[in-house]
Write a protein that holds these residues in place. Structure first.
Motif, PDB file in Angstrom:
ATOM      1  N   ASP A  43       0.645  -1.078  -0.090  1.00 17.21           N
ATOM      2  CA  ASP A  43      -0.102  -0.073   0.002  1.00 17.21           C
ATOM      3  C   ASP A  43       0.742   1.191   0.085  1.00 17.21           C
ATOM      4  OD1 ASP A  43      -2.137  -1.577   0.133  1.00 17.21           O
ATOM      5  OD2 ASP A  43      -2.547  -1.272   2.357  1.00 17.21           O
ATOM      6  N   PHE A  44       1.671   1.222   0.791  1.00 20.58           N
ATOM      7  CA  PHE A  44       3.011   2.383   0.840  1.00 20.58           C
ATOM      8  C   PHE A  44       3.770   2.676  -0.621  1.00 20.58           C
ATOM      9  CE2 PHE A  44       6.051   4.762   3.473  1.00 20.58           C
ATOM     10  CZ  PHE A  44       5.360   5.872   3.763  1.00 20.58           C
ATOM     11  N   LYS A  45       3.761   1.600  -1.118  1.00 23.34           N
ATOM     12  CA  LYS A  45       4.420   1.493  -2.730  1.00 23.34           C
ATOM     13  C   LYS A  45       3.474   2.526  -3.433  1.00 23.34           C
ATOM     14  CE  LYS A  45       7.768  -2.180  -2.207  1.00 23.34           C
ATOM     15  NZ  LYS A  45       8.296  -3.382  -2.740  1.00 23.34           N
ATOM     16  N   ILE A  46       2.269   1.726  -3.437  1.00 22.04           N
ATOM     17  CA  ILE A  46       1.099   2.529  -4.336  1.00 22.04           C
ATOM     18  C   ILE A  46       1.051   3.824  -3.926  1.00 22.04           C
ATOM     19  CG2 ILE A  46      -1.382   2.351  -4.748  1.00 22.04           C
ATOM     20  CD1 ILE A  46      -1.169  -0.837  -4.131  1.00 22.04           C
ATOM     21  N   LEU A  47       0.990   4.169  -2.754  1.00 19.59           N
ATOM     22  CA  LEU A  47       1.158   5.551  -2.295  1.00 19.59           C
ATOM     23  C   LEU A  47       2.427   6.430  -2.972  1.00 19.59           C
ATOM     24  CD1 LEU A  47      -0.811   7.708  -0.650  1.00 19.59           C
ATOM     25  CD2 LEU A  47       0.561   7.199   1.125  1.00 19.59           C
ATOM     26  N   ALA A  48       3.196   5.607  -2.658  1.00 20.73           N
ATOM     27  CA  ALA A  48       4.662   6.572  -3.235  1.00 20.73           C
ATOM     28  C   ALA A  48       4.560   6.735  -4.789  1.00 20.73           C
ATOM     29  CB  ALA A  48       5.772   5.541  -3.044  1.00 20.73           C
ATOM     30  N   LYS A  49       3.995   5.720  -5.561  1.00 20.56           N
ATOM     31  CA  LYS A  49       4.058   5.821  -6.969  1.00 20.56           C
ATOM     32  C   LYS A  49       3.020   6.965  -7.500  1.00 20.56           C
ATOM     33  CE  LYS A  49       3.020   3.029 -11.021  1.00 20.56           C
ATOM     34  NZ  LYS A  49       2.763   2.004 -11.592  1.00 20.56           N
ATOM     35  N   GLU A  50       1.785   6.952  -6.704  1.00 20.32           N
ATOM     36  CA  GLU A  50       0.999   8.090  -6.900  1.00 20.32           C
ATOM     37  C   GLU A  50       1.149   9.552  -6.729  1.00 20.32           C
ATOM     38  OE1 GLU A  50      -3.587   9.310  -5.361  1.00 20.32           O
ATOM     39  OE2 GLU A  50      -3.186   7.172  -5.035  1.00 20.32           O
ATOM     40  N   ILE A  51       2.001   9.722  -5.389  1.00 21.10           N
ATOM     41  CA  ILE A  51       2.611  10.998  -5.062  1.00 21.10           C
ATOM     42  C   ILE A  51       3.688  11.372  -6.307  1.00 21.10           C
ATOM     43  CG2 ILE A  51       4.045  12.043  -3.518  1.00 21.10           C
ATOM     44  CD1 ILE A  51       2.679  10.352  -1.447  1.00 21.10           C
ATOM     45  N   LYS A  52       4.534  10.469  -6.662  1.00 15.10           N
ATOM     46  CA  LYS A  52       5.437  10.837  -7.740  1.00 15.10           C
ATOM     47  C   LYS A  52       4.482  11.145  -8.953  1.00 15.10           C
ATOM     48  CE  LYS A  52       7.890   7.030  -7.268  1.00 15.10           C
ATOM     49  NZ  LYS A  52       8.970   6.196  -7.745  1.00 15.10           N
ATOM     50  N   LYS A  53       3.631  10.399  -9.281  1.00 19.14           N
ATOM     51  CA  LYS A  53       3.090  10.668 -10.580  1.00 19.14           C
ATOM     52  C   LYS A  53       2.302  12.201 -10.519  1.00 19.14           C
ATOM     53  CE  LYS A  53      -0.216   8.227 -13.912  1.00 19.14           C
ATOM     54  NZ  LYS A  53      -1.048   7.057 -13.774  1.00 19.14           N
ATOM     55  N   LEU A  91       2.950  14.858  -8.895  1.00 12.67           N
ATOM     56  CA  LEU A  91       3.978  15.740  -8.860  1.00 12.67           C
ATOM     57  C   LEU A  91       4.990  15.925  -9.887  1.00 12.67           C
ATOM     58  CD1 LEU A  91       4.870  15.690  -4.754  1.00 12.67           C
ATOM     59  CD2 LEU A  91       3.086  17.352  -6.061  1.00 12.67           C
ATOM     60  N   SER A  92       4.833  14.763 -10.580  1.00  6.59           N
ATOM     61  CA  SER A  92       5.820  14.795 -11.728  1.00  6.59           C
ATOM     62  C   SER A  92       7.130  14.905 -11.293  1.00  6.59           C
ATOM     63  CB  SER A  92       5.501  15.656 -12.817  1.00  6.59           C
ATOM     64  OG  SER A  92       4.369  15.391 -13.294  1.00  6.59           O
ATOM     65  N   VAL A  93       7.742  14.224 -10.206  1.00  7.86           N
ATOM     66  CA  VAL A  93       8.843  14.115  -9.885  1.00  7.86           C
ATOM     67  C   VAL A  93       9.566  12.734  -9.597  1.00  7.86           C
ATOM     68  CG1 VAL A  93       8.757  16.259  -8.683  1.00  7.86           C
ATOM     69  CG2 VAL A  93       8.165  14.141  -7.360  1.00  7.86           C
ATOM     70  N   GLY A  94      11.180  12.514  -9.386  1.00 10.30           N
ATOM     71  CA  GLY A  94      11.567  11.385  -9.085  1.00 10.30           C
ATOM     72  C   GLY A  94      11.345  11.088  -7.566  1.00 10.30           C
ATOM     73  N   GLY A  95      11.733   9.856  -7.387  1.00  6.41           N
ATOM     74  CA  GLY A  95      11.797   9.463  -5.904  1.00  6.41           C
ATOM     75  C   GLY A  95      11.877   8.038  -5.866  1.00  6.41           C
ATOM     76  N   SER A  96      11.809   7.328  -4.471  1.00  6.68           N
ATOM     77  CA  SER A  96      11.975   5.850  -4.374  1.00  6.68           C
ATOM     78  C   SER A  96      11.422   5.525  -3.034  1.00  6.68           C
ATOM     79  CB  SER A  96      13.601   5.626  -4.350  1.00  6.68           C
ATOM     80  OG  SER A  96      14.143   6.172  -3.056  1.00  6.68           O
ATOM     81  N   PHE A  97      11.091   4.482  -2.834  1.00  6.52           N
ATOM     82  CA  PHE A  97      10.859   3.661  -1.747  1.00  6.52           C
ATOM     83  C   PHE A  97      11.811   2.737  -1.092  1.00  6.52           C
ATOM     84  CE2 PHE A  97       8.720   0.245   0.540  1.00  6.52           C
ATOM     85  CZ  PHE A  97       7.621   0.912   1.316  1.00  6.52           C
ATOM     86  N   LYS A  98      12.543   3.021   0.040  1.00  6.45           N
ATOM     87  CA  LYS A  98      13.455   2.311   0.551  1.00  6.45           C
ATOM     88  C   LYS A  98      13.061   2.241   2.269  1.00  6.45           C
ATOM     89  CE  LYS A  98      17.110   3.462  -2.738  1.00  6.45           C
ATOM     90  NZ  LYS A  98      18.309   3.969  -2.616  1.00  6.45           N
ATOM     91  N   ASP A  99      13.526   1.035   2.952  1.00  7.15           N
ATOM     92  CA  ASP A  99      13.285   0.852   4.124  1.00  7.15           C
ATOM     93  C   ASP A  99      12.175   1.521   4.985  1.00  7.15           C
ATOM     94  OD1 ASP A  99      15.718  -0.078   4.017  1.00  7.15           O
ATOM     95  OD2 ASP A  99      16.754   1.753   4.227  1.00  7.15           O
ATOM     96  N   ASP A 100      10.921   1.209   4.228  1.00  4.36           N
ATOM     97  CA  ASP A 100       9.502   1.815   4.723  1.00  4.36           C
ATOM     98  C   ASP A 100       9.506   3.196   4.580  1.00  4.36           C
ATOM     99  OD1 ASP A 100       8.712  -0.814   5.146  1.00  4.36           O
ATOM    100  OD2 ASP A 100       9.333  -1.094   7.014  1.00  4.36           O
ATOM    101  N   LYS A 101      10.282   4.009   3.821  1.00  2.00           N
ATOM    102  CA  LYS A 101      10.094   5.411   3.539  1.00  2.00           C
ATOM    103  C   LYS A 101       9.865   5.571   2.305  1.00  2.00           C
ATOM    104  CE  LYS A 101      13.488   6.235   7.330  1.00  2.00           C
ATOM    105  NZ  LYS A 101      14.805   6.588   7.712  1.00  2.00           N
ATOM    106  N   ILE A 102       9.324   6.712   1.952  1.00  2.00           N
ATOM    107  CA  ILE A 102       9.097   7.278   0.747  1.00  2.00           C
ATOM    108  C   ILE A 102      10.203   8.471   0.390  1.00  2.00           C
ATOM    109  CG2 ILE A 102       7.777   8.427  -1.032  1.00  2.00           C
ATOM    110  CD1 ILE A 102       5.334   7.159   0.285  1.00  2.00           C
ATOM    111  N   ILE A 103      10.954   8.530  -0.616  1.00  2.00           N
ATOM    112  CA  ILE A 103      11.788   9.743  -0.643  1.00  2.00           C
ATOM    113  C   ILE A 103      11.389  10.205  -1.983  1.00  2.00           C
ATOM    114  CG2 ILE A 103      14.357  10.106  -1.040  1.00  2.00           C
ATOM    115  CD1 ILE A 103      15.112   7.547   0.758  1.00  2.00           C
TER     116      ILE A 103
END
Length: 108
Positions: free
Chosen positions: A59-69, A71-83
């Motif tokens: 669920d957190f990965k899905i949320l990360a993907k949606e936020i990145k999409k 905002l049209s920015v890059g980022g990643s998901f590591k160690d239970d953190k969205i960067i």
């Protein structure tokens, strides 16, 4: 006749699965504790970090993907953190509040 009708005529036996993003969004688990939204600089570049989600990792990965999409920015998901690359604390906090999450701003 649009493309969907033409495809139905060509492939009458095909069953189309309709899975919209709205269905996926509704399945995200809400929590009582706030998600922490932090700002840091790594190697001189600003980043926004989201942490503190206690639900499923997927669920957190899905949320990360949606936020990145959104905002049209890059980022990643590591160690239970969205960067997220860049300082987007206000926009990310607004997106999460619209979804129904509690968000707490940490730092400056």
């Amino acid at each position: 006749m649009d493309l969907q009708d033409q495809l139905k005529n060509l492939f009458p036996d095909h069953i189309q699965e309709e899975s919209t993003e709205k269905e996926v969004e509704d399945n995200i688990w809400m929590q009582d504790d706030p998600i922490l939204c932090k700002y840091e600089k790594r190697k001189g570049k600003p980043i926004t970090i989201l942490e503190g989600y206690t639900g499923a990792t997927e669920d957190f990965k899905i949320l990360a993907k949606e936020i990145k999409k959104k905002l049209s920015v890059g980022g990643s998901f590591k160690d239970d953190k969205i960067i997220i690359q860049g300082d987007y604390r206000d926009k990310i906090m607004q997106i999460l509040k619209d979804k129904g999450f509690n968000v707490k701003r940490v730092g400056g």
